[in-house]
Write an enzyme that holds these catalytic residues in place. Structure first.
Site, PDB file in Angstrom:
ATOM      1  N   GLU A 152      22.972 -20.408 -13.190  1.00 53.34           N
ATOM      2  CA  GLU A 152      23.711 -19.446 -12.355  1.00 53.34           C
ATOM      3  C   GLU A 152      23.920 -18.132 -13.107  1.00 53.34           C
ATOM      4  OE1 GLU A 152      24.399 -19.589  -9.135  1.00 53.34           O
ATOM      5  OE2 GLU A 152      23.485 -21.566  -9.129  1.00 53.34           O
ATOM      6  N   TRP A 155      21.005 -16.059 -12.753  1.00 52.38           N
ATOM      7  CA  TRP A 155      20.895 -15.327 -11.487  1.00 52.38           C
ATOM      8  C   TRP A 155      21.433 -13.910 -11.614  1.00 52.38           C
ATOM      9  CZ3 TRP A 155      18.293 -15.782  -7.195  1.00 52.38           C
ATOM     10  CH2 TRP A 155      17.821 -17.039  -6.815  1.00 52.38           C
ATOM     11  N   TRP A 184      20.694  -2.976  14.502  1.00 54.04           N
ATOM     12  CA  TRP A 184      22.007  -3.545  14.199  1.00 54.04           C
ATOM     13  C   TRP A 184      23.016  -3.169  15.267  1.00 54.04           C
ATOM     14  CZ3 TRP A 184      21.511  -7.050  10.650  1.00 54.04           C
ATOM     15  CH2 TRP A 184      20.602  -6.884   9.610  1.00 54.04           C
ATOM     16  N   ASN A 219      31.327 -18.671  -3.942  1.00 51.71           N
ATOM     17  CA  ASN A 219      29.925 -18.322  -3.647  1.00 51.71           C
ATOM     18  C   ASN A 219      29.447 -18.901  -2.316  1.00 51.71           C
ATOM     19  OD1 ASN A 219      27.300 -17.207  -4.496  1.00 51.71           O
ATOM     20  ND2 ASN A 219      26.656 -19.344  -4.692  1.00 51.71           N
ATOM     21  N   TRP A 237      24.290  -5.220   7.591  1.00 59.49           N
ATOM     22  CA  TRP A 237      24.747  -5.887   6.361  1.00 59.49           C
ATOM     23  C   TRP A 237      25.358  -4.899   5.372  1.00 59.49           C
ATOM     24  CZ3 TRP A 237      22.388  -4.306   1.827  1.00 59.49           C
ATOM     25  CH2 TRP A 237      21.220  -3.540   1.986  1.00 59.49           C
ATOM     26  N   TRP A 260      23.972 -10.061  -0.533  1.00 56.26           N
ATOM     27  CA  TRP A 260      23.884  -9.601   0.861  1.00 56.26           C
ATOM     28  C   TRP A 260      22.456  -9.651   1.367  1.00 56.26           C
ATOM     29  CZ3 TRP A 260      27.242  -9.142   4.685  1.00 56.26           C
ATOM     30  CH2 TRP A 260      28.582  -9.270   4.335  1.00 56.26           C
TER      31      TRP A 260
HETATM   32  C1  FAD Z   1      27.125 -11.992  -0.298  1.00 57.36           C
HETATM   33  C2  FAD Z   1      27.343 -12.219  -1.780  1.00 57.36           C
HETATM   34  C3  FAD Z   1      27.917 -11.222  -2.553  1.00 57.36           C
HETATM   35  C4  FAD Z   1      28.136 -11.409  -3.928  1.00 57.36           C
HETATM   36  N1  FAD Z   1      28.703 -10.395  -4.648  1.00 57.36           N
HETATM   37  C5  FAD Z   1      28.905 -10.555  -5.985  1.00 57.36           C
HETATM   38  C6  FAD Z   1      29.487  -9.515  -6.780  1.00 57.36           C
HETATM   39  O1  FAD Z   1      29.799  -8.421  -6.284  1.00 57.36           O
HETATM   40  N2  FAD Z   1      29.696  -9.752  -8.110  1.00 57.36           N
HETATM   41  C7  FAD Z   1      29.354 -10.948  -8.692  1.00 57.36           C
HETATM   42  O2  FAD Z   1      29.584 -11.109  -9.902  1.00 57.36           O
HETATM   43  N3  FAD Z   1      28.783 -11.929  -7.973  1.00 57.36           N
HETATM   44  C8  FAD Z   1      28.554 -11.781  -6.646  1.00 57.36           C
HETATM   45  N4  FAD Z   1      27.988 -12.813  -5.927  1.00 57.36           N
HETATM   46  C9  FAD Z   1      27.531 -14.034  -6.626  1.00 57.36           C
HETATM   47  C10 FAD Z   1      28.545 -15.195  -6.715  1.00 57.36           C
HETATM   48  O3  FAD Z   1      29.125 -15.451  -5.471  1.00 57.36           O
HETATM   49  C11 FAD Z   1      29.668 -14.942  -7.739  1.00 57.36           C
HETATM   50  O4  FAD Z   1      29.119 -14.505  -8.958  1.00 57.36           O
HETATM   51  C12 FAD Z   1      30.441 -16.238  -8.010  1.00 57.36           C
HETATM   52  O5  FAD Z   1      30.990 -16.746  -6.817  1.00 57.36           O
HETATM   53  C13 FAD Z   1      31.544 -15.968  -9.019  1.00 57.36           C
HETATM   54  O6  FAD Z   1      32.336 -17.098  -9.210  1.00 57.36           O
HETATM   55  P1  FAD Z   1      32.346 -17.888 -10.588  1.00 57.36           P
HETATM   56  O7  FAD Z   1      32.562 -16.943 -11.708  1.00 57.36           O
HETATM   57  O8  FAD Z   1      33.316 -18.996 -10.434  1.00 57.36           O
HETATM   58  O9  FAD Z   1      30.863 -18.456 -10.643  1.00 57.36           O
HETATM   59  P2  FAD Z   1      30.228 -19.695 -11.429  1.00 57.36           P
HETATM   60  O10 FAD Z   1      29.702 -20.621 -10.402  1.00 57.36           O
HETATM   61  O11 FAD Z   1      31.117 -20.245 -12.456  1.00 57.36           O
HETATM   62  O12 FAD Z   1      28.951 -19.016 -12.129  1.00 57.36           O
HETATM   63  C14 FAD Z   1      29.031 -18.406 -13.424  1.00 57.36           C
HETATM   64  C15 FAD Z   1      28.568 -16.968 -13.389  1.00 57.36           C
HETATM   65  O13 FAD Z   1      27.205 -16.870 -12.996  1.00 57.36           O
HETATM   66  C16 FAD Z   1      26.993 -15.683 -12.222  1.00 57.36           C
HETATM   67  N5  FAD Z   1      26.552 -16.068 -10.868  1.00 57.36           N
HETATM   68  C17 FAD Z   1      26.821 -17.207 -10.208  1.00 57.36           C
HETATM   69  N6  FAD Z   1      26.213 -17.219  -9.011  1.00 57.36           N
HETATM   70  C18 FAD Z   1      25.580 -16.046  -8.902  1.00 57.36           C
HETATM   71  C19 FAD Z   1      24.773 -15.465  -7.900  1.00 57.36           C
HETATM   72  N7  FAD Z   1      24.488 -16.093  -6.756  1.00 57.36           N
HETATM   73  N8  FAD Z   1      24.293 -14.225  -8.117  1.00 57.36           N
HETATM   74  C20 FAD Z   1      24.542 -13.573  -9.271  1.00 57.36           C
HETATM   75  N9  FAD Z   1      25.299 -14.073 -10.255  1.00 57.36           N
HETATM   76  C21 FAD Z   1      25.796 -15.304 -10.079  1.00 57.36           C
HETATM   77  C22 FAD Z   1      28.325 -14.964 -12.166  1.00 57.36           C
HETATM   78  O14 FAD Z   1      28.380 -13.987 -13.179  1.00 57.36           O
HETATM   79  C23 FAD Z   1      29.321 -16.085 -12.410  1.00 57.36           C
HETATM   80  O15 FAD Z   1      30.555 -15.633 -12.956  1.00 57.36           O
HETATM   81  C24 FAD Z   1      27.737 -12.627  -4.542  1.00 57.36           C
HETATM   82  C25 FAD Z   1      27.160 -13.620  -3.755  1.00 57.36           C
HETATM   83  C26 FAD Z   1      26.958 -13.447  -2.406  1.00 57.36           C
HETATM   84  C27 FAD Z   1      26.310 -14.551  -1.593  1.00 57.36           C
HETATM   85  C1  NAG Z   2      25.049 -18.727  -4.622  1.00 56.60           C
HETATM   86  O1  NAG Z   2      24.528 -17.810  -3.710  1.00 56.60           O
HETATM   87  C2  NAG Z   2      23.143 -17.528  -3.872  1.00 56.60           C
HETATM   88  C3  NAG Z   2      22.809 -16.440  -2.898  1.00 56.60           C
HETATM   89  O2  NAG Z   2      23.132 -15.212  -3.486  1.00 56.60           O
HETATM   90  C4  NAG Z   2      22.308 -18.782  -3.705  1.00 56.60           C
HETATM   91  O3  NAG Z   2      20.921 -18.498  -3.887  1.00 56.60           O
HETATM   92  C5  NAG Z   2      22.782 -19.801  -4.722  1.00 56.60           C
HETATM   93  O4  NAG Z   2      22.089 -21.017  -4.541  1.00 56.60           O
HETATM   94  C6  NAG Z   2      24.286 -20.027  -4.624  1.00 56.60           C
HETATM   95  N1  NAG Z   2      24.743 -20.848  -5.704  1.00 56.60           N
HETATM   96  C7  NAG Z   2      25.258 -22.047  -5.513  1.00 56.60           C
HETATM   97  C8  NAG Z   2      25.742 -22.719  -6.718  1.00 56.60           C
HETATM   98  O5  NAG Z   2      25.356 -22.552  -4.405  1.00 56.60           O
END
Ligand code: FAD
Ligand code: NAG
Ligand code: NAG
Ligand code: NAG
Length: 350
Positions: A152, A155, A184, A219, A237, A260
């Site tokens: 993650e 990502w 849209w 997420n 979006w 997004w």
């Molecule tokens: C529509 C949408 C908008 C989002 N906007 C942001 C945003 O503005 N800033 C942001 O940091 N994340 C964003 N995310 C990604 C993700 O939702 C968050 O990083 C995550 O929920 C943060 O929670 P956590 O620290 O507990 O994550 P954990 O599950 O503990 O993951 C650890 C770290 O991995 C990174 N990470 C995890 N999932 C993703 C992902 N899908 N994409 C990129 N990095 C990821 C983050 O830095 C996160 O802190 C977005 C996802 C979606 C679907």
């Molecule tokens: C979080 O969101 C992303 C879309 O940005 C998706 O591809 C990914 O699988 C998600 N992560 C988890 C842990 O569900």
């Protein structure tokens, strides 16, 4: 640009798959730099001009209320020490189960380290090094919880790379140019209902209220609400992307745009447009007992059993109505058809 969509996808897959392989071959990329020494004692004298200027006030629309300041300070105490403390606690207590629990909406089963990553208080390198240590020195084997968490964090790098390689995405454009042509909706009422958490879809409303209160969202629900706005409501979006940036404490341009793009299927992920999240199914799967909904949507606290996921459709109309919970603003299956038609029109043109 000048790449075909197939070429683009191949590049994307390469970026993703090579992350761990690259780090294994180039372990120096995980070397954490030494802490910088302190400034010489007379630095302030030499750079007096720099220190003398007044810090400008934040513009009105970027100011927090006193209540918000207090709340966010409590929820996300600032600084690197706090970030490292949280990282340690997460790796010790939660990370092993991350794989199984990360999608569950209630409780805190992800790290909530994103505010620290986004503000620069915690580096991905430090986080990955610590996770690797906890995982017997491995990045992509041994315990699945650690492995998934590391992936993650990858990502985050991935979306940063996308931004670097295709900078046009920061000009209000989507990654897949064919979707620029989508028609849209600019229905203000729909957008307002979505942003305030009053759509009549409990899972969507709980998530938006979580965002409005906590400046953070899970997420799973980020995916649900972005799909809902762009596909169910067919609202551009970019309005949602902007709303997120204005409200998230972890707002990060690259990850937010990437997310997004995923939710609206206009982005870099291979999430085809015909995969449309069903809010009811998502709610039943990831908030089976409705705890997340009850926490964030007080109007539904007294709704029992499975009716929590769809109070008007499952016999909890009385409670919902009495407490002023709105009826669903759209019909999911009709909206789904409308979205499919719209997306198909542009997809076929290319
Ligand atoms: C529509 C949408 C908008 C989002 N906007 C942001 C945003 O503005 N800033 C942001 O940091 N994340 C964003 N995310 C990604 C993700 O939702 C968050 O990083 C995550 O929920 C943060 O929670 P956590 O620290 O507990 O994550 P954990 O599950 O503990 O993951 C650890 C770290 O991995 C990174 N990470 C995890 N999932 C993703 C992902 N899908 N994409 C990129 N990095 C990821 C983050 O830095 C996160 O802190 C977005 C996802 C979606 C679907
Ligand atoms: C979080 O969101 C992303 C879309 O940005 C998706 O591809 C990914 O699988 C998600 N992560 C988890 C842990 O569900
Ligand atoms: C993880 O590492 C430990 C210690 O090196 C080892 O005993 C265990 O078998 C490994 N597990 C897996 C699934 O690789
Ligand atoms: C499935 C689930 O929700 N597990 C745990 C998530 O985290 C909280 C604490 O924040 C636990 O109470 C849950 O049991």
């Amino acid at each position: 640009m000048g790449l075909s969509s197939k070429q683009r996808m191949i590049l994307v897959l390469l970026l993703q798959g090579n992350w761990c392989a690259f780090l294994k071959e180039n372990p120096e990329y995980l070397e954490v730099a030494d802490e910088p020494g302190s400034n010489p004692g007379d630095a302030r004298k030499h750079f007096k001009g720099l220190f003398d200027c007044k810090v400008p006030d934040a513009p009105d629309n970027k100011r927090l209320s006193e209540a918000e300041k207090k709340r966010f300070r409590q929820m996300y105490p600032e600084g690197e020490h706090e970030a490292l403390r949280r990282l340690e606690v997460f790796l010790e207590e939660k990370a092993k189960e991350y794989d199984d629990l990360r999608n569950m909406l209630s409780g805190r089963n992800t790290s909530v380290l994103s505010p620290y990553f986004a503000s620069g208080a915690l580096s991905a390198r430090t986080a990955v090094v610590q996770a690797q240590k906890a995982n017997k020195g491995q990045l992509d084997r041994n315990q699945s919880g650690y492995m998934s968490w590391i992936s993650e964090v990858a990502w985050r790098d991935f979306y940063k790379h996308v931004l670097v390689h295709w900078p046009f995405i920061c000009m209000n454009k989507c990654f897949k140019p064919e979707f620029t042509d989508l028609e849209w909706s600019y229905n203000q009422g729909h957008f307002k209902a979505w942003s305030e958490g009053k759509t009549g879809f409990p899972i969507v409303d709980a998530a938006m209220r979580q965002l409005n209160h906590a400046a953070w969202m899970h997420n799973r629900t980020r995916m649900v609400v972005s799909s809902f706005l762009s596909k169910d409501l067919l609202v551009d979006w970019r309005r949602g992307e902007r709303y997120f940036m204005e409200h998230l404490i972890d707002g990060d341009f690259a990850s937010n745009h990437g997310g997004w793009g995923f939710g609206s299927s206009t982005g870099v992920d291979p999430q085809p447009y015909f995969r449309i999240f069903n809010p009811l199914r998502q709610s039943e799967r990831f908030d089976p007992d409705g705890e997340y909904i009850r926490h964030w949507v007080p109007e539904l606290r007294d709704v029992e059993g499975a009716a929590i996921h769809d109070p008007y459709g499952r016999g909890a109309e009385d409670v919902a109505e009495k407490n002023g919970y709105p009826r669903p603003i759209i019909d999911h299956s009709e909206s789904r058809d409308r979205a499919l038609q719209n997306y198909k029109k542009v997809a076929q043109r290319h």
